[in-house]
Design an enzyme around this catalytic site. Structure first.
Site, PDB file in Angstrom:
ATOM      1  N   GLU A  11      -0.874 -29.332  -5.312  1.00 39.34           N
ATOM      2  CA  GLU A  11      -2.214 -29.245  -4.701  1.00 39.34           C
ATOM      3  C   GLU A  11      -2.392 -27.994  -3.847  1.00 39.34           C
ATOM      4  O   GLU A  11      -3.027 -28.026  -2.789  1.00 39.34           O
ATOM      5  CB  GLU A  11      -2.513 -30.519  -3.915  1.00 39.34           C
ATOM      6  CG  GLU A  11      -2.546 -31.754  -4.811  1.00 39.34           C
ATOM      7  CD  GLU A  11      -2.854 -33.040  -4.069  1.00 39.34           C
ATOM      8  OE1 GLU A  11      -3.059 -32.995  -2.842  1.00 39.34           O
ATOM      9  OE2 GLU A  11      -2.863 -34.103  -4.711  1.00 39.34           O
TER      10      GLU A  11
ATOM     11  N   GLU B  91      -0.839 -36.889 -11.599  1.00 39.54           N
ATOM     12  CA  GLU B  91      -0.833 -37.876 -10.515  1.00 39.54           C
ATOM     13  C   GLU B  91      -2.190 -38.555 -10.529  1.00 39.54           C
ATOM     14  O   GLU B  91      -3.221 -37.876 -10.594  1.00 39.54           O
ATOM     15  CB  GLU B  91      -0.596 -37.163  -9.173  1.00 39.54           C
ATOM     16  CG  GLU B  91      -0.386 -38.063  -7.983  1.00 39.54           C
ATOM     17  CD  GLU B  91      -0.085 -37.246  -6.720  1.00 39.54           C
ATOM     18  OE1 GLU B  91       0.819 -36.387  -6.765  1.00 39.54           O
ATOM     19  OE2 GLU B  91      -0.782 -37.437  -5.704  1.00 39.54           O
TER      20      GLU B  91
END
Length: 300
Positions: free
Chosen positions: A112, A237
């Site tokens: 991220e 994810e």
């Protein structure tokens, strides 16, 4: 396949070979004033050995999330990374793993840090591509005599939004070219963080408009990757609701409807992997701390 990684992976130093004096291999210590609320972060090889013994006994393959901030400034004030990634600690770790034939089938770089980052710190597309090329070179060199080599996976992006992530991803892929990264991976938490309560989130799970909005992201990524036939898409994810899920929603049977929709949509748009968040712990785990299955397990 089990994915090992997450938001703290970009703090972890591997206790093998040489590493920078500025990156001591110390245990995680909670510190709410520090970057990501922790100081330290060390993976010792004794623990890595034990984990792999567990994986091998049970026939589990592993996708491992690597530290993409090693040798770079890490603080809440650092919003844009401009310095290059130092791959030395990672190379030593991958060599150690290869020498023991541990079942890592994919190396993922960073978590991220790309596109519409939720943690604040971002690595620009062209610089991220240069980082991935370094990882590709390491994997190609260390596994050149192996019958097969692990995949290189990046950038584990969050909030795929055409206004930012799509253009960033296009730059990233154009800089890399085809086949440097084997899979582009993203995270999906399109139910948000539960600001409006459980009832609102349950309604979103059943709302076809919410599902259709996420389908557009699948479609956009598939369209981009048609230009790069050697690169596949992964959902790296996914848990519906971010930051631990929501009690009474993502840990009960209604969550199965979200997962079934996402699994079907991922397959429709040629995603080759779908990593559920998570195996154990918090409110979207596959099993609870007593290893009782989440009711949505039967849908998944």
């Amino acid at each position: 396949m089990v994915r090992l990684g997450g938001i703290l992976q970009d703090l972890v130093v591997y206790d093998v070979g040489d590493h920078l004096s500025s990156e001591p291999c110390t245990p995680f210590v909670y510190n709410e004033t520090s970057f990501l609320s922790f100081d330290g972060g060390c993976l010792g090889m004794e623990r890595w050995d034990a984990l792999n013994q567990f994986f091998m006994k049970r026939g589990v393959s592993v996708a491992f999330g690597l530290n993409a901030l090693y040798g770079r400034p890490k603080s809440e004030e650092v919003k844009h990374i401009t310095t290059p990634w130092n791959p030395s600690n990672t190379e030593n770790f991958i060599r150690y793993t290869r020498d023991r034939a541990y079942p890592v089938i994919a190396w993922e770089l960073g978590n991220e840090l790309f596109g519409d980052s939720v943690i604040g710190t971002r690595v620009p597309a062209a610089l991220y591509a240069a980082d991935v090329k370094k990882l590709r070179d390491i994997v190609d060199k260390l596994y050149q005599d192996e019958a097969s080599k692990p995949s290189v996976v990046a950038p584990d992006m969050m909030k795929f939004a055409p206004s930012l992530s799509q253009s960033e991803l296009a730059i990233f892929m154009d800089t890399l070219g085809d086949g440097v990264v084997d899979a582009v991976t993203r995270h999906i938490y399109n139910l948000g963080i539960g600001l409006y309560g459980a009832d609102h989130m349950i309604n979103d799970i059943r709302d076809p408009v919410v599902a259709a909005a996420e389908e557009e992201n699948y479609k956009t990524l598939q369209s981009l990757l048609k230009e790069y036939p050697k690169t596949s898409a992964w959902v790296g994810e996914a848990g519906g609701s971010a930051i631990g899920g929501m009690e009474g929603v993502t840990d009960v049977f209604i969550s199965a409807f979200w997962y079934l929709d996402q699994l079907g949509t991922a397959a429709k748009y040629d995603n080759q992997a779908f990593c559920r968040e998570s195996f154990v712990g918090v409110h979207y785990a596959l099993v609870d701390l007593d290893f009782n299955p989440n009711p949505d397990y039967y849908g998944y």
